[in-house]
Design a protein around this motif. Structure first.
Motif, mmCIF file in Angstrom:
data_model
loop_
_atom_site.group_PDB
_atom_site.id
_atom_site.type_symbol
_atom_site.label_atom_id
_atom_site.label_comp_id
_atom_site.label_asym_id
_atom_site.label_seq_id
_atom_site.Cartn_x
_atom_site.Cartn_y
_atom_site.Cartn_z
ATOM 1 N N TRP A 106 12.532 -11.315 -9.977
ATOM 2 C CA TRP A 106 12.223 -10.024 -9.347
ATOM 3 C C TRP A 106 10.736 -9.872 -9.028
ATOM 4 O O TRP A 106 9.992 -9.194 -9.747
ATOM 5 C CB TRP A 106 12.677 -8.854 -10.216
ATOM 6 C CG TRP A 106 14.128 -8.535 -10.063
ATOM 7 C CD1 TRP A 106 14.813 -8.314 -8.917
ATOM 8 C CD2 TRP A 106 15.090 -8.389 -11.132
ATOM 9 N NE1 TRP A 106 16.141 -8.061 -9.188
ATOM 10 C CE2 TRP A 106 16.335 -8.092 -10.530
ATOM 11 C CE3 TRP A 106 14.997 -8.482 -12.508
ATOM 12 C CZ2 TRP A 106 17.488 -7.888 -11.272
ATOM 13 C CZ3 TRP A 106 16.138 -8.282 -13.246
ATOM 14 C CH2 TRP A 106 17.368 -7.981 -12.638
ATOM 15 N N ARG A 148 7.594 -9.178 -5.934
ATOM 16 C CA ARG A 148 7.231 -8.602 -4.643
ATOM 17 C C ARG A 148 5.822 -9.066 -4.284
ATOM 18 O O ARG A 148 5.024 -9.368 -5.169
ATOM 19 C CB ARG A 148 7.265 -7.070 -4.688
ATOM 20 C CG ARG A 148 8.659 -6.490 -4.871
ATOM 21 C CD ARG A 148 8.620 -4.975 -4.887
ATOM 22 N NE ARG A 148 9.935 -4.413 -5.104
ATOM 23 C CZ ARG A 148 10.177 -3.113 -5.223
ATOM 24 N NH1 ARG A 148 9.177 -2.238 -5.157
ATOM 25 N NH2 ARG A 148 11.399 -2.665 -5.426
ATOM 26 N N GLU A 149 5.541 -9.069 -2.997
ATOM 27 C CA GLU A 149 4.215 -9.446 -2.542
ATOM 28 C C GLU A 149 3.211 -8.360 -2.918
ATOM 29 O O GLU A 149 3.465 -7.173 -2.672
ATOM 30 C CB GLU A 149 4.196 -9.660 -1.032
ATOM 31 C CG GLU A 149 4.858 -10.955 -0.589
ATOM 32 C CD GLU A 149 4.151 -12.180 -1.122
ATOM 33 O OE1 GLU A 149 2.899 -12.227 -1.081
ATOM 34 O OE2 GLU A 149 4.845 -13.093 -1.605
ATOM 35 N N THR A 174 3.816 -2.943 -0.684
ATOM 36 C CA THR A 174 4.558 -2.862 -1.937
ATOM 37 C C THR A 174 4.229 -1.584 -2.701
ATOM 38 O O THR A 174 5.114 -0.955 -3.292
ATOM 39 C CB THR A 174 4.283 -4.107 -2.799
ATOM 40 O OG1 THR A 174 4.954 -5.219 -2.211
ATOM 41 C CG2 THR A 174 4.773 -3.926 -4.229
ATOM 42 N N GLN A 208 6.169 1.097 -1.126
ATOM 43 C CA GLN A 208 7.570 0.980 -1.519
ATOM 44 C C GLN A 208 7.804 1.553 -2.914
ATOM 45 O O GLN A 208 8.784 2.277 -3.146
ATOM 46 C CB GLN A 208 7.996 -0.494 -1.474
ATOM 47 C CG GLN A 208 9.468 -0.722 -1.762
ATOM 48 C CD GLN A 208 9.865 -2.181 -1.638
ATOM 49 O OE1 GLN A 208 9.017 -3.056 -1.447
ATOM 50 N NE2 GLN A 208 11.139 -2.457 -1.760
ATOM 51 N N LYS A 265 15.228 2.543 -0.366
ATOM 52 C CA LYS A 265 15.374 1.355 0.485
ATOM 53 C C LYS A 265 15.558 1.750 1.942
ATOM 54 O O LYS A 265 14.999 1.119 2.851
ATOM 55 C CB LYS A 265 16.563 0.522 -0.007
ATOM 56 C CG LYS A 265 16.727 -0.802 0.716
ATOM 57 C CD LYS A 265 17.875 -1.590 0.113
ATOM 58 C CE LYS A 265 18.046 -2.934 0.826
ATOM 59 N NZ LYS A 265 19.177 -3.707 0.254
ATOM 60 N N ALA A 318 4.433 -7.232 -8.650
ATOM 61 C CA ALA A 318 3.501 -7.728 -7.628
ATOM 62 C C ALA A 318 2.425 -8.638 -8.224
ATOM 63 O O ALA A 318 2.172 -9.728 -7.703
ATOM 64 C CB ALA A 318 2.855 -6.556 -6.892
ATOM 65 N N SER A 356 15.880 -4.965 -6.906
ATOM 66 C CA SER A 356 14.944 -4.404 -7.867
ATOM 67 C C SER A 356 15.624 -3.317 -8.673
ATOM 68 O O SER A 356 16.080 -2.324 -8.120
ATOM 69 C CB SER A 356 13.737 -3.819 -7.141
ATOM 70 O OG SER A 356 12.978 -3.037 -8.013
#
Length: 229
Positions: free
Chosen positions: A39, A41-42, A47, A50, A63, A149, A218
């Protein structure tokens, strides 16, 4: 372990084995449900936006809004985001508060007051101190950013509902544990609390729906009621 060590496939597997050897409940989850997803994320502005969208709403809702934002501006940069006015953000699905939070974040980056790249060089508590100066970013948002991240191995989102419910169930607690109780329970998981969190998310999702294991997403926002501010 260096405090800036990041999670990868190799140390993730090692950490899971350590957790299983130190906690019978972690061993049970691993043996029953298998390896959890990593799991990731960049790191960066998109992010953080998000995660802000995921505060205190369902995964599906956040989402959908994020997808509409991506359709409107791609890539999602501070400059492009800041060009959207409140009416446009409302049409996309941002609440008034989250529109303000997003614009303040974008503005701080554009003005040079916040350099997200520098977070990679800071320890967890310094990252927390920097990000929490921004309105709309509290401990839960920082913890999720650290965990997903920045891939910090010991991040613990103790205000996360999925984590709270998983701990309550696997530890057979009569009531939902408080953040302080979670801190105490998680002490034996150091320095791999972020890995324990993923394993507990995996357990939570698998217990809720076997289909979740086939399509992992996620989990920190599944029916999220995370206290943020």
């Amino acid at each position: 372990m260096n405090y800036l060590e990041t999670l990868n496939e190799n140390n993730f597997t090692h950490a899971l084995n350590v957790l299983a050897s130190n906690d019978p409940d972690m061993e049970y989850i691993l043996n029953t449900f298998g390896l959890p997803p990593l799991w990731l994320r960049e790191p960066g502005f998109a992010t953080l936006i998000q995660i802000i969208l995921e505060q205190q709403v369902s995964l599906a809702s956040a989402k959908a809004v994020f997808a509409r934002l991506q359709a409107k501006i791609s890539p999602i940069t501070p400059q492009k985001f800041f060009q959207l006015d409140h009416t446009e953000l409302k049409t996309i699905g941002f609440s008034r508060q989250k529109a303000i939070y997003g614009r303040l974040l974008a503005e701080s980056i554009i003005a040079g007051e916040l350099d997200l790249n520098l977070l990679n060089t800071m320890d967890d508590e310094d990252v927390r101190s920097v990000l929490k100066k921004l309105k709309g970013i509290g401990d839960w948002t920082v913890d999720i950013y650290l965990l997903m991240a920045l891939r910090r191995p010991d991040a613990l989102p103790k205000g996360d509902l999925g984590l709270i419910l998983a701990i309550q169930k696997v530890k057979k607690l009569a009531q939902r544990p408080t953040p302080q109780e979670i801190e105490s329970i998680a002490e034996k998981w150091r320095p791999w609390r972020a890995v324990a969190t993923r394993l507990l998310w995996h357990y939570y999702l698998s217990e809720r729906s076997p289909q979740s294991r086939k399509n992992p997403t996620s989990p920190n926002v599944v029916d999220s009621e995370c206290p943020e501010l």
